[in-house]
Design an enzyme around this catalytic site. Sequence first.
Site, short mmCIF file in Angstrom:
data_model
loop_
_atom_site.label_atom_id
_atom_site.label_comp_id
_atom_site.label_asym_id
_atom_site.label_seq_id
_atom_site.Cartn_x
_atom_site.Cartn_y
_atom_site.Cartn_z
N ASP A 168 -13.64 10.70 15.06
CA ASP A 168 -14.38 10.87 13.82
C ASP A 168 -15.74 11.44 14.18
OD1 ASP A 168 -12.32 9.79 12.36
OD2 ASP A 168 -13.19 7.80 12.22
N ASP A 192 -3.40 9.44 3.64
CA ASP A 192 -3.82 8.04 3.81
C ASP A 192 -2.98 7.22 2.84
OD1 ASP A 192 -5.85 8.38 5.75
OD2 ASP A 192 -7.17 9.20 4.22
#
Length: 254
Positions: A12, A131
């Site tokens: 990330d 997701d």
Amino acid sequence: MGVAVRVIPCLDVAAGRVVKGVNFQNLRDQGDPVEFARRYAEQGADELTFLDVTATVDDRSTTYDVVRATAGQVFIPLTVGGGVRSTEDVARLLGSGADKVGVNSAAIARPGLVAEIADRFGAQVLVLSLDVKRSASTDSGFAVTTHGGRTETGLDALEWAARAIELGAGELLVNSIDADGTKEGFDLELIREMRALSAVPVIASGGAGKTADFAPALRAGADAVLAASVFHSGELTIGDVKTALAAAGMEVRP
């Protein structure tokens, strides 16, 4: 010889730094993404995934710089996702050195984006990120979410994945919000359901905690396994995972 399974660390990245947080909140600086990428490549990572969690458009140019710097030093495929909203974004990322580009919420908002990217650059460039959360509100029992799992879209995850594949998605990155961060293993039912949709490669994400967690995900139908925190913390190395997979009878690249 079969096709080797892939082990993929995920970074990330925000404002040019690797960050760690829970569902994109309370992000803490972890270090230089190029250093992480180099370390993972040396450990034998098959690919790398960068997720740009930058909140502001101002920092987007920093992400291109990070991709360029990484691609100049690390010679394994690099997928970059986060904030991709147009074919121009894809062109810039590919021009900076990305091999594949991940799309998520922008494709949910405008599914035609999937077809536009696939038509212009080829399906092999396009990774659809999902997701996914278990939900009684959908026929399959799996719903698509955004914002790190906090916002339900009302879309059935399997229906959305099937539609995106029809539009041209060349790979599915399936992240289980329920399993993410638990370190108790991947959601095997979710992987099996996604595998049954098509021959498009499936990357399993969310839930890795120990070396024994990876082989079941691949047996369930994943072509690749992705993890973040267990690699960043040093709890596991790419080599640890590949050794365990080889011992389980799976073909891995050195």
